[in-house]
Design a protein around this motif. Structure first.
Motif, PDB file in Angstrom:
ATOM      1  N   THR A 278      22.623  17.151  62.303  1.00 10.96           N
ATOM      2  CA  THR A 278      22.435  16.111  61.294  1.00 10.96           C
ATOM      3  C   THR A 278      23.636  15.179  61.247  1.00 10.96           C
ATOM      4  O   THR A 278      23.485  13.941  61.238  1.00 10.96           O
ATOM      5  N   VAL A 279      24.823  15.748  61.237  1.00 10.57           N
ATOM      6  CA  VAL A 279      26.057  14.950  61.214  1.00 10.57           C
ATOM      7  C   VAL A 279      26.134  14.056  62.449  1.00 10.57           C
ATOM      8  O   VAL A 279      26.519  12.878  62.365  1.00 10.57           O
ATOM      9  N   ARG A 280      25.744  14.583  63.583  1.00 14.84           N
ATOM     10  CA  ARG A 280      25.839  13.824  64.835  1.00 14.84           C
ATOM     11  C   ARG A 280      25.022  12.543  64.778  1.00 14.84           C
ATOM     12  O   ARG A 280      25.489  11.470  65.155  1.00 14.84           O
ATOM     13  N   TRP A 281      23.773  12.648  64.315  1.00 13.83           N
ATOM     14  CA  TRP A 281      22.923  11.448  64.304  1.00 13.83           C
ATOM     15  C   TRP A 281      23.409  10.428  63.285  1.00 13.83           C
ATOM     16  O   TRP A 281      23.300   9.214  63.517  1.00 13.83           O
ATOM     17  N   VAL A 282      23.964  10.883  62.178  1.00 14.44           N
ATOM     18  CA  VAL A 282      24.529   9.953  61.197  1.00 14.44           C
ATOM     19  C   VAL A 282      25.676   9.164  61.816  1.00 14.44           C
ATOM     20  O   VAL A 282      25.769   7.932  61.671  1.00 14.44           O
ATOM     21  N   LEU A 283      26.548   9.854  62.527  1.00 13.72           N
ATOM     22  CA  LEU A 283      27.696   9.191  63.154  1.00 13.72           C
ATOM     23  C   LEU A 283      27.269   8.165  64.192  1.00 13.72           C
ATOM     24  O   LEU A 283      27.785   7.040  64.229  1.00 13.72           O
ATOM     25  N   ILE A 284      26.316   8.529  65.051  1.00 19.42           N
ATOM     26  CA  ILE A 284      25.879   7.607  66.106  1.00 19.42           C
ATOM     27  C   ILE A 284      25.204   6.380  65.499  1.00 19.42           C
ATOM     28  O   ILE A 284      25.416   5.251  65.941  1.00 19.42           O
ATOM     29  N   LEU A 286      25.603   5.025  62.463  1.00 20.42           N
ATOM     30  CA  LEU A 286      26.447   4.168  61.629  1.00 20.42           C
ATOM     31  C   LEU A 286      27.650   3.588  62.372  1.00 20.42           C
ATOM     32  O   LEU A 286      28.070   2.459  62.089  1.00 20.42           O
ATOM     33  N   TRP A 287      28.214   4.354  63.291  1.00 15.00           N
ATOM     34  CA  TRP A 287      29.456   3.924  63.944  1.00 15.00           C
ATOM     35  C   TRP A 287      29.362   4.104  65.465  1.00 15.00           C
ATOM     36  O   TRP A 287      29.819   5.117  66.014  1.00 15.00           O
ATOM     37  N   PRO A 288      28.781   3.117  66.169  1.00  8.86           N
ATOM     38  CA  PRO A 288      28.610   3.244  67.626  1.00  8.86           C
ATOM     39  C   PRO A 288      29.835   2.835  68.446  1.00  8.86           C
ATOM     40  O   PRO A 288      29.724   2.592  69.648  1.00  8.86           O
ATOM     41  N   GLY A 289      31.008   2.727  67.820  1.00  9.27           N
ATOM     42  CA  GLY A 289      32.225   2.427  68.566  1.00  9.27           C
ATOM     43  C   GLY A 289      32.696   3.626  69.377  1.00  9.27           C
ATOM     44  O   GLY A 289      32.263   4.769  69.164  1.00  9.27           O
ATOM     45  N   LEU A 290      33.626   3.384  70.305  1.00 12.17           N
ATOM     46  CA  LEU A 290      34.028   4.397  71.274  1.00 12.17           C
ATOM     47  C   LEU A 290      34.516   5.685  70.626  1.00 12.17           C
ATOM     48  O   LEU A 290      34.105   6.785  71.004  1.00 12.17           O
ATOM     49  N   GLY A 291      35.406   5.574  69.625  1.00  9.00           N
ATOM     50  CA  GLY A 291      35.984   6.777  69.036  1.00  9.00           C
ATOM     51  C   GLY A 291      34.950   7.678  68.387  1.00  9.00           C
ATOM     52  O   GLY A 291      34.928   8.894  68.620  1.00  9.00           O
ATOM     53  N   TRP A 292      34.068   7.092  67.570  1.00 13.76           N
ATOM     54  CA  TRP A 292      33.044   7.887  66.906  1.00 13.76           C
ATOM     55  C   TRP A 292      32.005   8.399  67.891  1.00 13.76           C
ATOM     56  O   TRP A 292      31.467   9.499  67.716  1.00 13.76           O
ATOM     57  N   VAL A 293      31.709   7.613  68.926  1.00 16.56           N
ATOM     58  CA  VAL A 293      30.754   8.075  69.945  1.00 16.56           C
ATOM     59  C   VAL A 293      31.293   9.315  70.652  1.00 16.56           C
ATOM     60  O   VAL A 293      30.558  10.285  70.883  1.00 16.56           O
ATOM     61  N   GLY A 357      19.906   1.839  64.618  1.00 19.26           N
ATOM     62  CA  GLY A 357      20.432   2.451  63.407  1.00 19.26           C
ATOM     63  C   GLY A 357      19.362   3.180  62.616  1.00 19.26           C
ATOM     64  O   GLY A 357      19.565   4.311  62.155  1.00 19.26           O
ATOM     65  N   ALA A 358      18.194   2.539  62.476  1.00 12.09           N
ATOM     66  CA  ALA A 358      17.091   3.168  61.752  1.00 12.09           C
ATOM     67  C   ALA A 358      16.576   4.400  62.481  1.00 12.09           C
ATOM     68  O   ALA A 358      16.223   5.405  61.857  1.00 12.09           O
ATOM     69  N   SER A 359      16.529   4.331  63.810  1.00 10.47           N
ATOM     70  CA  SER A 359      16.041   5.471  64.583  1.00 10.47           C
ATOM     71  C   SER A 359      16.921   6.695  64.373  1.00 10.47           C
ATOM     72  O   SER A 359      16.426   7.817  64.216  1.00 10.47           O
ATOM     73  N   TYR A 360      18.232   6.499  64.351  1.00 10.75           N
ATOM     74  CA  TYR A 360      19.131   7.636  64.165  1.00 10.75           C
ATOM     75  C   TYR A 360      19.135   8.121  62.718  1.00 10.75           C
ATOM     76  O   TYR A 360      19.392   9.302  62.460  1.00 10.75           O
ATOM     77  N   ALA A 361      18.839   7.245  61.763  1.00 10.69           N
ATOM     78  CA  ALA A 361      18.696   7.689  60.371  1.00 10.69           C
ATOM     79  C   ALA A 361      17.500   8.630  60.240  1.00 10.69           C
ATOM     80  O   ALA A 361      17.582   9.684  59.587  1.00 10.69           O
ATOM     81  N   VAL A 362      16.377   8.263  60.872  1.00  9.97           N
ATOM     82  CA  VAL A 362      15.203   9.140  60.860  1.00  9.97           C
ATOM     83  C   VAL A 362      15.521  10.456  61.554  1.00  9.97           C
ATOM     84  O   VAL A 362      15.114  11.533  61.100  1.00  9.97           O
ATOM     85  N   ALA A 363      16.285  10.396  62.665  1.00  3.20           N
ATOM     86  CA  ALA A 363      16.668  11.615  63.385  1.00  3.20           C
ATOM     87  C   ALA A 363      17.459  12.553  62.487  1.00  3.20           C
ATOM     88  O   ALA A 363      17.258  13.777  62.490  1.00  3.20           O
ATOM     89  N   ALA A 364      18.376  12.003  61.699  1.00  2.00           N
ATOM     90  CA  ALA A 364      19.175  12.829  60.800  1.00  2.00           C
ATOM     91  C   ALA A 364      18.311  13.510  59.740  1.00  2.00           C
ATOM     92  O   ALA A 364      18.517  14.688  59.408  1.00  2.00           O
ATOM     93  N   VAL A 365      17.315  12.787  59.234  1.00  3.58           N
ATOM     94  CA  VAL A 365      16.402  13.376  58.248  1.00  3.58           C
ATOM     95  C   VAL A 365      15.616  14.529  58.872  1.00  3.58           C
ATOM     96  O   VAL A 365      15.448  15.594  58.261  1.00  3.58           O
ATOM     97  N   LEU A 366      15.130  14.355  60.100  1.00  3.02           N
ATOM     98  CA  LEU A 366      14.379  15.417  60.767  1.00  3.02           C
ATOM     99  C   LEU A 366      15.231  16.666  60.965  1.00  3.02           C
ATOM    100  O   LEU A 366      14.769  17.793  60.739  1.00  3.02           O
ATOM    101  N   ALA A 367      16.479  16.483  61.378  1.00  2.00           N
ATOM    102  CA  ALA A 367      17.361  17.632  61.585  1.00  2.00           C
ATOM    103  C   ALA A 367      17.635  18.349  60.265  1.00  2.00           C
ATOM    104  O   ALA A 367      17.684  19.590  60.220  1.00  2.00           O
TER     105      ALA A 367
END
Length: 387
Positions: A278-284, A286-293, A357-367
């Protein structure tokens, strides 16, 4: 070489080559389809089609293997058929032609892994050996080709994808030839409960459905992650590095898996993997920069490595020897098949409608929903702390 060492080498070699093929296919399938003009919805559909075949095909293959006692032979012929089916992509780029080739490839390819997993777990228990130290060779094979194919595609274009995948799928067939046959468990040897009765045990079906939700949450990752990184400035080599780093973290988990399982227990390991997914999809999202990726990719050790190690061991515990191939096939069907199909289709729709962004938000909800269901299911199941 002692027989036990020889069997370890043969199992490790199969995992290495089989997952090398997945390392070439998974990260670049969406990019290849994009390069030949498929739309976001079509890419989502074709990705989901790979998973749809896993809903029913593994159970067919697992049932055949359990009834005949010929796991190795089923793996051998199915891996050959999957490689020959993939070759069809050389002769057409239309959506329906790609759908035909994808369906046939995935139908046959889905036979191999659940059957080899059952054989490996049988072998590891018999020899008191580590499943993780055999399985990690699959992760290493994935790393090499997730990174190496990115370099080839930068240099030679999308056709390098087709050539590399075909050679690796043929390689999986070759290394399947000397696989150990596994313990013979003819169908009539099943003592007591049938497959249906086992699924009616408290928590078992809910556990499999939780696994399906966890894999559904990976939909935008498997279908669009490379495209997502490309949109945020990553090169082909950079994309390969991100995939390879994720699987390197997975290797680290498998190296330490015996100690981690002994310390946490299978139930805690499974639930922890859902939290970190769940945490992983939230990070991807919201923050697709190199460090967070990079940080989010490190969590692949949990979202795949820890989850899969816990799930296959818990599945093994729930099924008697005569039904273990079907048990692993059912896990594959519901988690990677049903869950993957729902996740791929949902990712294609949300990506086309609202973006990454929306796709990964849905992914976090599923997890997160999977976490709630897994906590309830494993609280009701008969779960040993470790295998």
């Amino acid at each position: 070489m002692p027989a036990s060492a020889s069997e370890r080498v043969r199992l490790s070699a199969f995992y290495g080559v089989y997952f090398a093929g997945l390392g070439a296919f998974g990260p670049y399938w969406g990019l290849y389809l994009d390069s030949i003009g498929q739309t976001a919805l079509q890419i989502g559909f074709l990705t989901a089609l790979v998973q749809v075949t896993r809903v029913f095909a593994p159970h067919l293959w697992g049932s055949l293997a359990d009834r005949t006692g010929q796991r190795q032979r089923v793996v051998h012929w199915a891996t050959l058929a999957s490689a020959l089916s993939f070759v069809l992509l050389f002769w057409g780029q239309s959506f329906w032609w790609a759908a035909l080739a994808t369906f046939l490839y995935s139908f046959f390819a889905s036979a191999a892994l659940p059957l080899v997993e059952a054989t490996t777990l049988d072998w590891a228990r018999r020899m008191q050996a580590s499943y993780g130290r055999i399985r990690l060779w699959g992760s290493l094979g994935f790393i090499v080709f997730a990174l190496g194919l990115g370099i080839l595609i930068d240099g030679f274009g999308p056709q390098a994808f087709l050539v590399t995948c075909t050679l690796l799928f043929l390689g999986a067939w070759l290394v399947s030839l000397p696989l150990p046959r596994g313990e013979p468990h003819p169908h009539h040897a099943a003592a007591g409960e049938s497959l249906g009765q086992l699924l009616r045990r408290p928590g078992v079906l809910a556990f499999f459905l939780a696994c399906a939700l966890e894999q559904a949450s990976h939909g935008p990752y498997y279908a669009f992650y490379s495209i997502y990184l490309q949109q945020h400035g990553f090169s082909g080599v950079g994309i390969g590095l991100m995939w390879a780093f994720a699987v390197a973290c997975e290797v680290g988990f498998f190296l330490a898996s015996d100690r981690i399982i002994a310390y946490l227990g299978l139930r805690a390991l499974l639930l922890g993997s859902f939290v970190l997914t769940t945490v992983r999809w939230v990070l991807i999202g919201l923050w697709p920069g190199l460090g967070w990726v990079i940080f989010a990719q490190a969590l692949h050790a949990a979202s795949y490595g820890a989850f899969h190690a816990a799930a296959v061991n818990l599945t093994y515990q729930q099924f008697p020897p005569a039904l273990r191939a079907r048990g692993q096939a059912l896990y594959s069907s519901l988690a990677f098949g049903l869950g993957g199909a729902i996740g791929g289709a949902l990712a294609g729709w949300t990506w086309g409608q609202a973006g990454g962004g929306a796709s990964y938000a849905v992914a976090a909800v599923l997890a997160f929903l999977g976490l709630l269901l897994a906590a309830r299911a494993t609280g009701r199941m008969a779960v040993a702390r470790a295998l």
